[in-house]
Motif scaffolding. Structure first.
Motif, PDB file in Angstrom:
ATOM      1  N   ASN A  30      91.332  -3.907  45.394  1.00 39.12           N
ATOM      2  CA  ASN A  30      91.609  -2.866  44.409  1.00 39.12           C
ATOM      3  C   ASN A  30      90.697  -1.690  44.745  1.00 39.12           C
ATOM      4  O   ASN A  30      89.494  -1.865  44.902  1.00 39.12           O
ATOM      5  CB  ASN A  30      91.295  -3.413  43.013  1.00 39.12           C
ATOM      6  CG  ASN A  30      91.394  -2.381  41.931  1.00 39.12           C
ATOM      7  OD1 ASN A  30      90.835  -1.294  42.026  1.00 39.12           O
ATOM      8  ND2 ASN A  30      92.082  -2.721  40.876  1.00 39.12           N
ATOM      9  N   GLU A  33      90.897   5.280  42.715  1.00 42.83           N
ATOM     10  CA  GLU A  33      91.309   6.584  43.248  1.00 42.83           C
ATOM     11  C   GLU A  33      91.240   7.603  42.128  1.00 42.83           C
ATOM     12  O   GLU A  33      91.207   7.242  40.954  1.00 42.83           O
ATOM     13  CB  GLU A  33      92.748   6.500  43.779  1.00 42.83           C
ATOM     14  CG  GLU A  33      93.002   5.400  44.781  1.00 42.83           C
ATOM     15  CD  GLU A  33      92.321   5.624  46.112  1.00 42.83           C
ATOM     16  OE1 GLU A  33      91.987   6.780  46.443  1.00 42.83           O
ATOM     17  OE2 GLU A  33      92.105   4.635  46.826  1.00 42.83           O
ATOM     18  N   SER A  41      94.082   2.852  40.008  1.00 40.53           N
ATOM     19  CA  SER A  41      93.803   1.853  41.040  1.00 40.53           C
ATOM     20  C   SER A  41      95.003   1.658  41.951  1.00 40.53           C
ATOM     21  O   SER A  41      96.145   1.649  41.488  1.00 40.53           O
ATOM     22  CB  SER A  41      93.468   0.504  40.395  1.00 40.53           C
ATOM     23  OG  SER A  41      92.268   0.589  39.687  1.00 40.53           O
ATOM     24  N   ASP A  42      94.720   1.508  43.226  1.00 36.97           N
ATOM     25  CA  ASP A  42      95.716   1.079  44.200  1.00 36.97           C
ATOM     26  C   ASP A  42      95.362  -0.341  44.606  1.00 36.97           C
ATOM     27  O   ASP A  42      94.181  -0.693  44.734  1.00 36.97           O
ATOM     28  CB  ASP A  42      95.709   1.968  45.448  1.00 36.97           C
ATOM     29  CG  ASP A  42      96.400   3.302  45.232  1.00 36.97           C
ATOM     30  OD1 ASP A  42      97.178   3.427  44.270  1.00 36.97           O
ATOM     31  OD2 ASP A  42      96.159   4.227  46.033  1.00 36.97           O
ATOM     32  N   TYR A  43      96.364  -1.169  44.809  1.00 32.90           N
ATOM     33  CA  TYR A  43      96.173  -2.571  45.181  1.00 32.90           C
ATOM     34  C   TYR A  43      96.761  -2.800  46.571  1.00 32.90           C
ATOM     35  O   TYR A  43      97.903  -2.432  46.833  1.00 32.90           O
ATOM     36  CB  TYR A  43      96.862  -3.495  44.178  1.00 32.90           C
ATOM     37  CG  TYR A  43      96.182  -3.506  42.839  1.00 32.90           C
ATOM     38  CD1 TYR A  43      95.279  -4.512  42.507  1.00 32.90           C
ATOM     39  CD2 TYR A  43      96.417  -2.511  41.901  1.00 32.90           C
ATOM     40  CE1 TYR A  43      94.646  -4.527  41.271  1.00 32.90           C
ATOM     41  CE2 TYR A  43      95.789  -2.512  40.669  1.00 32.90           C
ATOM     42  CZ  TYR A  43      94.904  -3.521  40.367  1.00 32.90           C
ATOM     43  OH  TYR A  43      94.266  -3.536  39.158  1.00 32.90           O
ATOM     44  N   TYR A  44      95.963  -3.422  47.431  1.00 30.62           N
ATOM     45  CA  TYR A  44      96.342  -3.673  48.822  1.00 30.62           C
ATOM     46  C   TYR A  44      96.233  -5.152  49.144  1.00 30.62           C
ATOM     47  O   TYR A  44      95.366  -5.848  48.606  1.00 30.62           O
ATOM     48  CB  TYR A  44      95.403  -2.931  49.772  1.00 30.62           C
ATOM     49  CG  TYR A  44      95.460  -1.437  49.661  1.00 30.62           C
ATOM     50  CD1 TYR A  44      96.334  -0.698  50.457  1.00 30.62           C
ATOM     51  CD2 TYR A  44      94.640  -0.765  48.776  1.00 30.62           C
ATOM     52  CE1 TYR A  44      96.385   0.686  50.350  1.00 30.62           C
ATOM     53  CE2 TYR A  44      94.679   0.619  48.664  1.00 30.62           C
ATOM     54  CZ  TYR A  44      95.554   1.334  49.456  1.00 30.62           C
ATOM     55  OH  TYR A  44      95.600   2.692  49.346  1.00 30.62           O
ATOM     56  N   LEU A  66      99.861  -1.544  51.377  1.00 30.94           N
ATOM     57  CA  LEU A  66      99.793  -1.190  49.968  1.00 30.94           C
ATOM     58  C   LEU A  66     100.771  -2.077  49.216  1.00 30.94           C
ATOM     59  O   LEU A  66     101.949  -2.171  49.588  1.00 30.94           O
ATOM     60  CB  LEU A  66     100.162   0.281  49.764  1.00 30.94           C
ATOM     61  CG  LEU A  66     100.236   0.759  48.315  1.00 30.94           C
ATOM     62  CD1 LEU A  66      98.856   0.762  47.657  1.00 30.94           C
ATOM     63  CD2 LEU A  66     100.845   2.157  48.248  1.00 30.94           C
ATOM     64  N   SER A  69     100.738   0.937  43.478  1.00 33.90           N
ATOM     65  CA  SER A  69      99.788   1.969  43.088  1.00 33.90           C
ATOM     66  C   SER A  69      99.855   2.207  41.589  1.00 33.90           C
ATOM     67  O   SER A  69     100.926   2.135  40.994  1.00 33.90           O
ATOM     68  CB  SER A  69     100.114   3.274  43.823  1.00 33.90           C
ATOM     69  OG  SER A  69      99.280   4.314  43.368  1.00 33.90           O
ATOM     70  N   SER A  71      99.064   5.121  40.457  1.00 36.58           N
ATOM     71  CA  SER A  71      99.144   6.578  40.367  1.00 36.58           C
ATOM     72  C   SER A  71     100.173   7.002  39.323  1.00 36.58           C
ATOM     73  O   SER A  71     101.284   6.458  39.286  1.00 36.58           O
ATOM     74  CB  SER A  71      99.543   7.175  41.717  1.00 36.58           C
ATOM     75  OG  SER A  71      99.838   8.555  41.579  1.00 36.58           O
ATOM     76  N   ARG A  74     103.540   8.055  40.877  1.00 37.61           N
ATOM     77  CA  ARG A  74     104.282   7.110  41.711  1.00 37.61           C
ATOM     78  C   ARG A  74     104.836   5.994  40.840  1.00 37.61           C
ATOM     79  O   ARG A  74     104.075   5.211  40.277  1.00 37.61           O
ATOM     80  CB  ARG A  74     103.331   6.554  42.768  1.00 37.61           C
ATOM     81  CG  ARG A  74     103.986   5.680  43.768  1.00 37.61           C
ATOM     82  CD  ARG A  74     102.933   5.247  44.786  1.00 37.61           C
ATOM     83  NE  ARG A  74     103.534   4.409  45.775  1.00 37.61           N
ATOM     84  CZ  ARG A  74     103.391   4.573  47.068  1.00 37.61           C
ATOM     85  NH1 ARG A  74     102.644   5.542  47.526  1.00 37.61           N
ATOM     86  NH2 ARG A  74     103.978   3.759  47.902  1.00 37.61           N
ATOM     87  N   GLU A  80     107.364  -2.836  45.867  1.00 39.97           N
ATOM     88  CA  GLU A  80     106.195  -2.438  45.078  1.00 39.97           C
ATOM     89  C   GLU A  80     106.338  -2.879  43.625  1.00 39.97           C
ATOM     90  O   GLU A  80     105.410  -3.388  43.026  1.00 39.97           O
ATOM     91  CB  GLU A  80     106.024  -0.911  45.103  1.00 39.97           C
ATOM     92  CG  GLU A  80     104.906  -0.441  45.971  1.00 39.97           C
ATOM     93  CD  GLU A  80     104.654   1.042  45.819  1.00 39.97           C
ATOM     94  OE1 GLU A  80     104.155   1.467  44.761  1.00 39.97           O
ATOM     95  OE2 GLU A  80     104.953   1.775  46.770  1.00 39.97           O
TER      96      GLU A  80
END
Length: 92
Positions: A30, A33, A41-44, A66, A69, A71, A74, A80
């Motif tokens: 996590n 951003e 938070s973006d999760y990868y 990724l 996200s 965002s 987005r 996703e």
């Protein structure tokens, strides 16, 4: 169990952490951003090696992909959205 990350490790930069997601059945990272005044938070997806060395001084985690996200610009779609919904325990 949505949004759960087990065995959490905080990176020395204090803007990312990693751990195991039982819902996704993978290691995730996590990252915090920002978008001017808003944080998200973006999760990868990450591999086990990255998880094991996550807290090593100077280690720069390299994500596999990724997952989703947070965002506000987005909207999760397709894969996703599936990862997002699984992670947070949301059902259609």
């Amino acid at each position: 169990m949505g949004g759960v990350i087990e065995r959490k490790k905080m990176h020395p930069n204090n803007i990312m952490y990693a751990g195991w997601s039982p819902a996704l059945n993978m290691y995730v990272m996590n990252t915090l951003e920002n978008d001017s005044f808003m944080y998200y938070s973006d999760y990868y997806e990450i591999d086990e090696y990255t998880y094991e060395h996550f807290c090593d001084e100077g280690f720069k985690p390299q994500p596999i992909r990724l997952l989703f996200s947070g965002s506000p610009h987005r909207i999760p779609k397709g894969e996703e959205k599936s990862f997002h919904d699984l992670f947070f325990g949301e059902r259609n």
